[in-house]
Design a protein around this motif. Structure first.
Motif, PDB file in Angstrom:
ATOM      1  N   LEU A   1    -100.356   3.327 -34.315  1.00  0.00           N
ATOM      2  CA  LEU A   1     -99.317   2.369 -33.981  1.00  0.00           C
ATOM      3  C   LEU A   1     -99.959   1.003 -33.767  1.00  0.00           C
ATOM      4  O   LEU A   1    -100.808   0.842 -32.887  1.00  0.00           O
TER       5      LEU A   1
ATOM      6  N   VAL B   1    -100.097  -2.520 -32.361  1.00  0.00           N
ATOM      7  CA  VAL B   1     -99.496  -3.185 -31.204  1.00  0.00           C
ATOM      8  C   VAL B   1     -99.519  -4.685 -31.459  1.00  0.00           C
ATOM      9  O   VAL B   1    -100.554  -5.350 -31.344  1.00  0.00           O
TER      10      VAL B   1
ATOM     11  N   SER C   1     -94.247  -3.426 -28.362  1.00  0.00           N
ATOM     12  CA  SER C   1     -94.467  -2.603 -29.557  1.00  0.00           C
ATOM     13  C   SER C   1     -94.531  -1.114 -29.265  1.00  0.00           C
ATOM     14  O   SER C   1     -93.896  -0.301 -29.954  1.00  0.00           O
ATOM     15  N   ILE C   2     -95.295  -0.730 -28.253  1.00  0.00           N
ATOM     16  CA  ILE C   2     -95.525   0.696 -28.011  1.00  0.00           C
ATOM     17  C   ILE C   2     -94.236   1.410 -27.659  1.00  0.00           C
ATOM     18  O   ILE C   2     -93.888   2.445 -28.255  1.00  0.00           O
ATOM     19  N   GLU C   3     -93.484   0.870 -26.703  1.00  0.00           N
ATOM     20  CA  GLU C   3     -92.244   1.536 -26.283  1.00  0.00           C
ATOM     21  C   GLU C   3     -91.217   1.568 -27.412  1.00  0.00           C
ATOM     22  O   GLU C   3     -90.487   2.541 -27.562  1.00  0.00           O
TER      23      GLU C   3
ATOM     24  N   TRP D   1     -91.849   1.781 -30.609  1.00  0.00           N
ATOM     25  CA  TRP D   1     -92.235   2.833 -31.546  1.00  0.00           C
ATOM     26  C   TRP D   1     -91.994   4.220 -30.963  1.00  0.00           C
ATOM     27  O   TRP D   1     -91.559   5.132 -31.672  1.00  0.00           O
ATOM     28  N   ILE D   2     -92.242   4.385 -29.686  1.00  0.00           N
ATOM     29  CA  ILE D   2     -91.992   5.683 -29.057  1.00  0.00           C
ATOM     30  C   ILE D   2     -90.510   6.032 -29.145  1.00  0.00           C
ATOM     31  O   ILE D   2     -90.137   7.171 -29.457  1.00  0.00           O
TER      32      ILE D   2
ATOM     33  N   LEU E   1    -103.272   3.771 -30.445  1.00  0.00           N
ATOM     34  CA  LEU E   1    -102.651   2.494 -30.116  1.00  0.00           C
ATOM     35  C   LEU E   1    -103.671   1.406 -30.414  1.00  0.00           C
ATOM     36  O   LEU E   1    -104.705   1.307 -29.741  1.00  0.00           O
TER      37      LEU E   1
ATOM     38  N   ILE F   1    -102.080  -1.371 -23.738  1.00  0.00           N
ATOM     39  CA  ILE F   1    -102.637  -0.185 -24.391  1.00  0.00           C
ATOM     40  C   ILE F   1    -103.351   0.692 -23.361  1.00  0.00           C
ATOM     41  O   ILE F   1    -103.140   1.912 -23.313  1.00  0.00           O
TER      42      ILE F   1
ATOM     43  N   THR G   1    -100.853   2.399 -21.008  1.00  0.00           N
ATOM     44  CA  THR G   1    -100.103   3.456 -21.696  1.00  0.00           C
ATOM     45  C   THR G   1    -100.943   4.723 -21.801  1.00  0.00           C
ATOM     46  O   THR G   1    -100.454   5.837 -21.554  1.00  0.00           O
TER      47      THR G   1
ATOM     48  N   PHE H   1    -102.099  10.305 -26.612  1.00  0.00           N
ATOM     49  CA  PHE H   1    -102.260   8.873 -26.788  1.00  0.00           C
ATOM     50  C   PHE H   1    -103.730   8.476 -26.651  1.00  0.00           C
ATOM     51  O   PHE H   1    -104.432   8.927 -25.741  1.00  0.00           O
TER      52      PHE H   1
END
Length: 226
Positions: free
Chosen positions: A140, A142, A147-149, A151-152, A166, A182, A185, A193
């Motif tokens: 993923l 970032v 971005s992370i949330e 994509w999740i 990440l 990152i 997370t 992760f």
């Protein structure tokens, strides 16, 4: 014998993901319909860089080059390599005792027998369900704090059970907030992760092979390394 439009081929080592640090032969193909604004391989698709007649090589010739390098892994990348039928290329690599690893956004059908699939989804061309299921690992990118949330939420539970890397978009590699998010997370979610990075760029590893082609990223700054 099928031929492929090849931007470059070179021997280096895998700088990302589960196979980090392993000797690898890279085959970078021309063409990509996605065209990310921060692409670090814009030479594979941008009209300012792509030649009128791209050099083409047979699957057998590429497999021989990969085998001659001594690497046990061939990484098929781009651009977006799955816009091409990779069946013959992966078959020839297998015959030479070289494993086929794919780097893809997952938005197009995958043709060929792959030993490893790295799926790095892009918002402008979301991955097919069948490719999400087939992926060996996820990467993923970032780009910003959300971005992370995002994509999740988009990918859901289908990505569980395999490494989820990440990785900061390269021009944000020193952005303290991106790196903090990152880190937090990985600490909070744990499990599959992982914090990722393009370590080969720190080593300048790819540059040691004379076959590497210079490719200026779209909108990037070569002096800053992206």
């Amino acid at each position: 014998m099928q031929t492929y439009p090849v931007h470059e081929f070179f021997h280096s080592w895998q700088g990302e993901g589960t196979h980090l640090g392993k000797s690898a032969f890279f085959i970078r193909l021309f063409g990509c319909p996605v065209k990310c604004s921060w692409c670090d391989s814009a030479g594979t698709w941008h009209p300012d860089y792509v030649p009128k007649e791209a050099p083409r090589y047979s699957a057998e010739w590429l497999a021989e080059k990969a085998a001659d390098s001594g690497a046990k892994i061939a990484i098929i990348t781009g651009g977006e390599p799955t816009i091409h039928d990779l069946g013959e290329l992966t078959e020839q690599l297998r015959a030479k005792g070289v494993a086929s690893h794919l780097e893809t956004c997952g938005a197009f059908p995958i043709k060929g027998k792959l030993d490893w699939i790295t799926l790095s989804p892009k918002w402008d061309a979301l991955p097919l369900d069948e490719n999400l299921e087939a992926a060996s690992e996820f990467k993923l990118i970032v780009e910003d704090a959300n971005s992370i949330e995002k994509w999740i939420q988009q990918l859901g539970s289908v990505i569980e059970g395999r490494p989820i890397w990440l990785q900061p978009e390269w021009s944000k590699r020193a952005d303290k907030e991106i790196l903090r998010i990152i880190t937090e997370t990985v600490k909070q979610r744990g499990g599959f992760f992982r914090a990722g990075y393009q370590l080969h760029k720190i080593y300048l590893a790819d540059n040691l092979d004379p076959n590497l082609q210079k490719s200026t990223p779209l909108g990037g700054n070569p002096e800053l390394g992206y």
